[in-house]
Design a protein around this motif. Structure first.
Motif, PDB file in Angstrom:
ATOM      1  N   GLY A 198      42.534 121.597  95.848  1.00 47.40           N
ATOM      2  CA  GLY A 198      41.527 121.672  96.895  1.00 47.40           C
ATOM      3  C   GLY A 198      40.983 123.063  97.174  1.00 47.40           C
ATOM      4  N   LYS A 199      41.502 124.073  96.503  1.00 49.92           N
ATOM      5  CA  LYS A 199      41.032 125.446  96.691  1.00 49.92           C
ATOM      6  C   LYS A 199      40.156 125.837  95.507  1.00 49.92           C
ATOM      7  CE  LYS A 199      45.260 126.704  99.078  1.00 49.92           C
ATOM      8  NZ  LYS A 199      46.487 127.512  99.008  1.00 49.92           N
ATOM      9  N   LEU A 200      39.139 126.668  95.781  1.00 51.93           N
ATOM     10  CA  LEU A 200      38.237 127.129  94.735  1.00 51.93           C
ATOM     11  C   LEU A 200      38.556 128.571  94.365  1.00 51.93           C
ATOM     12  CD1 LEU A 200      34.859 125.714  96.091  1.00 51.93           C
ATOM     13  CD2 LEU A 200      36.298 124.769  94.271  1.00 51.93           C
ATOM     14  N   PHE A 201      38.544 128.849  93.048  1.00 54.88           N
ATOM     15  CA  PHE A 201      38.834 130.178  92.530  1.00 54.88           C
ATOM     16  C   PHE A 201      37.740 130.579  91.557  1.00 54.88           C
ATOM     17  CE2 PHE A 201      42.840 128.364  93.754  1.00 54.88           C
ATOM     18  CZ  PHE A 201      43.553 129.420  94.299  1.00 54.88           C
ATOM     19  N   LEU A 202      37.266 131.803  91.682  1.00 53.65           N
ATOM     20  CA  LEU A 202      36.280 132.345  90.761  1.00 53.65           C
ATOM     21  C   LEU A 202      37.003 133.323  89.837  1.00 53.65           C
ATOM     22  CD1 LEU A 202      33.281 132.304  90.038  1.00 53.65           C
ATOM     23  CD2 LEU A 202      32.953 134.201  91.630  1.00 53.65           C
ATOM     24  N   ASP A 203      36.945 133.036  88.545  1.00 62.25           N
ATOM     25  CA  ASP A 203      37.584 133.866  87.524  1.00 62.25           C
ATOM     26  C   ASP A 203      36.471 134.557  86.744  1.00 62.25           C
ATOM     27  OD1 ASP A 203      39.349 135.028  85.760  1.00 62.25           O
ATOM     28  OD2 ASP A 203      39.828 133.170  84.707  1.00 62.25           O
ATOM     29  N   VAL A 204      36.388 135.873  86.869  1.00 59.20           N
ATOM     30  CA  VAL A 204      35.263 136.657  86.357  1.00 59.20           C
ATOM     31  C   VAL A 204      35.704 137.517  85.172  1.00 59.20           C
ATOM     32  CG1 VAL A 204      33.618 138.475  86.969  1.00 59.20           C
ATOM     33  CG2 VAL A 204      34.233 136.734  88.650  1.00 59.20           C
ATOM     34  N   LEU A 205      34.881 137.541  84.138  1.00 59.75           N
ATOM     35  CA  LEU A 205      35.108 138.433  83.006  1.00 59.75           C
ATOM     36  C   LEU A 205      34.526 139.801  83.347  1.00 59.75           C
ATOM     37  CD1 LEU A 205      35.936 139.017  80.061  1.00 59.75           C
ATOM     38  CD2 LEU A 205      33.664 138.183  79.384  1.00 59.75           C
ATOM     39  N   VAL A 206      35.358 140.827  83.243  1.00 57.69           N
ATOM     40  CA  VAL A 206      34.935 142.200  83.523  1.00 57.69           C
ATOM     41  C   VAL A 206      35.001 142.964  82.208  1.00 57.69           C
ATOM     42  CG1 VAL A 206      35.416 144.288  84.852  1.00 57.69           C
ATOM     43  CG2 VAL A 206      35.909 142.036  85.845  1.00 57.69           C
ATOM     44  N   GLU A 207      33.893 143.583  81.832  1.00 60.29           N
ATOM     45  CA  GLU A 207      33.841 144.334  80.577  1.00 60.29           C
ATOM     46  C   GLU A 207      33.292 145.731  80.828  1.00 60.29           C
ATOM     47  OE1 GLU A 207      32.964 141.428  76.988  1.00 60.29           O
ATOM     48  OE2 GLU A 207      31.354 141.360  78.498  1.00 60.29           O
ATOM     49  N   ASN A 208      33.887 146.685  80.125  1.00 62.89           N
ATOM     50  CA  ASN A 208      33.413 148.064  80.176  1.00 62.89           C
ATOM     51  C   ASN A 208      33.732 148.693  78.833  1.00 62.89           C
ATOM     52  OD1 ASN A 208      32.381 150.491  81.013  1.00 62.89           O
ATOM     53  ND2 ASN A 208      34.166 151.072  82.202  1.00 62.89           N
ATOM     54  N   GLY A 209      32.736 148.730  77.982  1.00 57.58           N
ATOM     55  CA  GLY A 209      32.968 149.260  76.638  1.00 57.58           C
ATOM     56  C   GLY A 209      33.925 148.366  75.871  1.00 57.58           C
ATOM     57  N   ALA A 210      34.986 148.965  75.357  1.00 58.04           N
ATOM     58  CA  ALA A 210      35.951 148.222  74.561  1.00 58.04           C
ATOM     59  C   ALA A 210      37.003 147.516  75.412  1.00 58.04           C
ATOM     60  CB  ALA A 210      36.650 149.170  73.593  1.00 58.04           C
TER      61      ALA A 210
END
Length: 97
Positions: A18-30
């Protein structure tokens, strides 16, 4: 746990108990890593009203905070990684059928 929505190569919205989670891809160069946050009630309400566009903006905020080292991931269950990966695999399998 299940995936509800996705912006490919950017984020997944997962629902767990019942809970919502946002899973984000974080990129910085390599370097790349994930940043995950549970949506609070206000964020969940905005998602319900505004949809995917709201999540895209929220993911950009999370990505910026993570790159600026202002991000601290909330405590997640020990089996989070295993269950979230399984949910993503199931999501992709259903989308490719």
């Amino acid at each position: 746990m299940r995936v509800i929505a996705e912006e490919p190569w950017s984020w997944f919205l997962l629902e767990d108990d019942g809970k919502l989670f946002l899973d984000v891809l974080v990129e910085n160069g390599a370097i790349s890593f994930g940043a995950t946050a549970e949506l609070n009630p206000e964020q969940a309400a905005r998602y319900a009203r505004e949809g995917i566009g709201y999540l895209s903006g929220l993911s950009n905020e999370m990505r910026h905070q993570a790159l600026m080292r202002q991000w601290s991931e909330p405590p997640l269950p020990a089996d989070w990684a295993k269950r979230s990966v399984a949910a993503v695999h199931e999501w992709r399998k259903r989308r490719n059928e």
